[in-house]
Enzyme design. Structure first.
Site, PDB file in Angstrom:
ATOM      1  N   GLU A 183       0.859  -1.340  -0.121  1.00 54.69           N
ATOM      2  CA  GLU A 183      -0.048  -0.008  -0.039  1.00 54.69           C
ATOM      3  C   GLU A 183       0.908   1.228  -0.012  1.00 54.69           C
ATOM      4  O   GLU A 183       0.909   1.993   0.966  1.00 54.69           O
ATOM      5  CB  GLU A 183      -1.067   0.034   1.164  1.00 54.69           C
ATOM      6  CG  GLU A 183      -1.883  -1.133   1.132  1.00 54.69           C
ATOM      7  CD  GLU A 183      -2.897  -1.193   2.430  1.00 54.69           C
ATOM      8  OE1 GLU A 183      -2.606  -0.481   3.302  1.00 54.69           O
ATOM      9  OE2 GLU A 183      -3.932  -1.677   2.320  1.00 54.69           O
ATOM     10  N   GLU A 201      -5.523  -8.084  -0.694  1.00 57.96           N
ATOM     11  CA  GLU A 201      -6.130  -8.236   0.433  1.00 57.96           C
ATOM     12  C   GLU A 201      -7.529  -7.852   0.336  1.00 57.96           C
ATOM     13  O   GLU A 201      -7.913  -7.067  -0.601  1.00 57.96           O
ATOM     14  CB  GLU A 201      -5.406  -7.050   1.118  1.00 57.96           C
ATOM     15  CG  GLU A 201      -4.338  -7.325   1.785  1.00 57.96           C
ATOM     16  CD  GLU A 201      -3.714  -6.131   2.776  1.00 57.96           C
ATOM     17  OE1 GLU A 201      -4.351  -5.390   3.474  1.00 57.96           O
ATOM     18  OE2 GLU A 201      -2.327  -5.947   2.920  1.00 57.96           O
TER      19      GLU A 201
HETATM   20  P1  P53 Z   1      -6.582  -3.097   9.823  1.00 55.84           P
HETATM   21  C1  P53 Z   1      -5.952   1.512   4.930  1.00 55.84           C
HETATM   22  C2  P53 Z   1      -7.226   1.142   4.379  1.00 55.84           C
HETATM   23  C3  P53 Z   1      -7.213  -0.283   4.198  1.00 55.84           C
HETATM   24  C4  P53 Z   1      -6.344  -1.074   4.610  1.00 55.84           C
HETATM   25  O1  P53 Z   1      -6.382  -3.169   8.329  1.00 55.84           O
HETATM   26  C5  P53 Z   1      -5.281  -0.673   4.963  1.00 55.84           C
HETATM   27  C6  P53 Z   1      -4.936   0.722   5.381  1.00 55.84           C
HETATM   28  C7  P53 Z   1      -3.606   1.053   5.852  1.00 55.84           C
HETATM   29  O2  P53 Z   1      -3.519   0.953   7.245  1.00 55.84           O
HETATM   30  O3  P53 Z   1      -4.196  -1.532   5.229  1.00 55.84           O
HETATM   31  C8  P53 Z   1      -4.249  -2.939   5.134  1.00 55.84           C
HETATM   32  O4  P53 Z   1      -5.569  -4.386  10.569  1.00 55.84           O
HETATM   33  C9  P53 Z   1      -2.800  -3.479   5.501  1.00 55.84           C
HETATM   34  C10 P53 Z   1      -2.898  -4.660   6.461  1.00 55.84           C
HETATM   35  C11 P53 Z   1      -4.146  -4.376   7.608  1.00 55.84           C
HETATM   36  C12 P53 Z   1      -5.420  -4.309   6.700  1.00 55.84           C
HETATM   37  O5  P53 Z   1      -5.490  -3.483   5.707  1.00 55.84           O
HETATM   38  O6  P53 Z   1      -6.256  -1.949  10.439  1.00 55.84           O
HETATM   39  O7  P53 Z   1      -2.090  -3.715   4.153  1.00 55.84           O
HETATM   40  O8  P53 Z   1      -1.720  -4.502   7.064  1.00 55.84           O
HETATM   41  O9  P53 Z   1      -4.017  -5.488   8.575  1.00 55.84           O
HETATM   42  C13 P53 Z   1      -6.385  -4.310   7.438  1.00 55.84           C
HETATM   43  O10 P53 Z   1      -8.178  -3.873  10.194  1.00 55.84           O
END
Ligand code: P53
Length: 487
Positions: free
Chosen positions: A192, A386
């Site tokens: 990201e 993801e």
């Molecule tokens: P958590 C922003 C928006 C969507 C996903 O997030 C994002 C971000 C940046 O923080 O991050 C990704 O655990 C990231 C993972 C993370 C996952 O989304 O805050 O690549 O490391 O765990 C979910 O709910």
């Protein structure tokens, strides 16, 4: 539920995790301190108020560096993947994963980022992880930088603001390519890369109170990451011509709040500044015109070195990877609209969508739109690396975890992937976030669970760490077995 699959035969089904949210093994076998070891868990902060969680100051960094506590900083213990990786990879193989996405922690290989030679024990750990992945015939997908740079680079260099970090990162990446390069086909340079604008500290190591030109530093840091990505793409192709380097963004898909042209223009700007800037540079190979205008308006002057332009133009990414969790709203008059608690900034409410418990607005059709939109623009293979839902899961009296809401979320998103493939989009794979329950990136909570596999641990780091299969485990196993025909 179709009976015949429209997914390509070699479609890469799997799941994703990241080192800093899973490994633990803090300080073990020479691992240095990473920026992720600074993120703390605070039950007093509203779990939806991400701005507070992200507010890292010099004072907090200094306090954390000397604080030996591992409970307060959950990414220091993760889910102890460092000692459970065999069991965890075996469970993923049991679901039928074709691909396993994980990251290699910079601080495990170069503890301060500045060493001239790698920490052999760090390399040995990832050798062992790769051996497990290969044992089950899975394809590894390796993220080189996933919010886990050595914290010494923050204290000594102000993170990626300093051009010298390009060289240190290149040394790290080259070490990975020389050591593991023949065993890994799919790589991602920066997780990201567009997160830097919001989650600056974990992404680029820029600390707001350490500079009086914050915006300038953020963009200069990202420029250095672009150059570094180009340099390592060049090296990867030299070392293993079959290998593929992906760029990655968090795709913040956004819709205009109304058909007012002002809202549509706002959507265009949000798309450009938050998303396309990054992929335009990394796939098309040059800074887009709209950014020159943005820089002028915001007093940003990027320092270019000789050769940067050529590097960016020549060594572009081989495929476009992205995360997709939700969609957002763009409005020229945001104060007139209802707010929702979204991940990165207070977002605007879309009346047509439901939200997760953390306020992320669930939008499966937005994924079809996103896939078409990115493919129309770039015409390169896409990889969803993801997608998933953070939810509180409970073990019921029958000892099971009935996560029907997760099955529902994933099923609807995969259905839209199928539509996009029929639309003509070239999609090579899907790694659901996150194969197992892990520590949340944004809030450092354990109770924001994403996995097919339940991990017995709470927000304070207590629990047996035992792993168990949720209902979604069996569901995904069937999806993979039928190559996406039976959802
Ligand atoms: P958590 C922003 C928006 C969507 C996903 O997030 C994002 C971000 C940046 O923080 O991050 C990704 O655990 C990231 C993972 C993370 C996952 O989304 O805050 O690549 O490391 O765990 C979910 O709910």
């Amino acid at each position: 539920t179709n009976s015949t699959s429209i997914f390509p035969k070699n479609f890469l089904w799997g799941g994703a995790i990241a080192a800093c949210q899973t490994e633990g093994g803090y300080g073990k076998n020479g691992r240095g301190m990473a920026v992720s070891d600074i993120s703390f868990y605070d039950s007093q902060i509203d779990r939806q108020d991400l701005a507070k969680h992200r507010n890292i100051t010099t004072e907090k960094i200094e306090a954390a560096i000397t604080d030996p506590d591992t409970k307060r900083y959950p990414k220091r213990h993760g889910i102890d993947f460092y000692h459970h990786y065999k069991e965890d990879i075996a469970l993923c193989a049991e679901m039928g994963f074709k691909v396993f996405r994980f990251s290699m922690a910079w601080s495990r290989i170069f503890p301060t980022g500045d060493e001239l030679t790698p920490n052999q024990e760090g390399l040995a750990f990832y050798d062992a992880v790769l051996t497990e992945i290969e044992k089950y015939g899975m394809e590894p997908l390796v993220t080189i930088s996933h919010f886990e740079m050595p914290v010494a680079l923050v204290t000594n260099y102000c993170g990626w603001t300093d051009r010298k970090v390009i060289q240190l990162f290149t040394r790290f990446a080259e070490t990975l390519f020389t050591h593991f390069g023949q065993r890994v086909t799919y790589w991602i340079s920066f997780n990201e890369i567009n997160a830097g604008r919001f989650s600056t500290f974990k992404s680029t190591g820029v600390v707001a109170d350490k500079t009086d030109q914050y915006v300038q530093d953020c963009y200069q840091a990202v420029h250095h990451q672009f150059v570094a990505a180009a340099l390592i793409t060049k090296r990867l192709h030299e070392i293993n011509p079959k290998a593929q380097m992906g760029c990655m963004i968090a795709r913040f898909t956004t819709y205009p709040a109304t058909c007012n042209p002002d809202d549509v223009l706002q959507m265009m700007h949000d798309d450009q500044y938050d998303n396309f800037f990054y992929t335009d540079v990394m796939i098309r190979g040059a800074y887009p015109g709209y950014m020159n205008r943005f820089f002028k308006d915001n007093d940003v002057a990027i320092q270019w070195a000789d050769g940067d332009k050529e590097l960016l133009a020549t060594h572009t990414a081989d495929y476009l990877a992205f995360s997709y969790y939700m969609s957002n709203i763009s409005s020229a008059n945001p104060n007139e609209l209802d707010q929702t608690d979204a991940n990165l900034k207070k977002g605007l409410k879309n009346p047509y969508l439901e939200s997760s418990a953390w306020g992320w607005q669930i939008d499966p059709k937005g994924l079809r739109y996103t896939l078409n939109n990115l493919y129309d623009r770039y015409q390169v293979p896409l990889f969803i690396v993801e997608n998933g839902i953070g939810a509180e899961d409970y073990v019921t009296t029958d000892g099971k975890i009935h996560d029907t809401y997760r099955i529902d979320y994933l099923q609807k998103h995969i259905e839209q992937m199928r539509e996009a493939i029929v639309d003509g989009v070239e999609l090579i794979g899907y790694t659901m976030w996150s194969s197992l329950d892990i520590v949340s990136s944004g809030t450092s909570e354990m109770s924001k669970r994403y996995g097919f596999i339940y991990v017995d641990q709470d927000d304070d780091g207590n629990g047996t760490l035992s792993r168990s299969k949720k209902d979604s485990f069996y569901w995904y196993q069937k999806v993979i077995a039928t190559n996406g025909a039976d959802l």
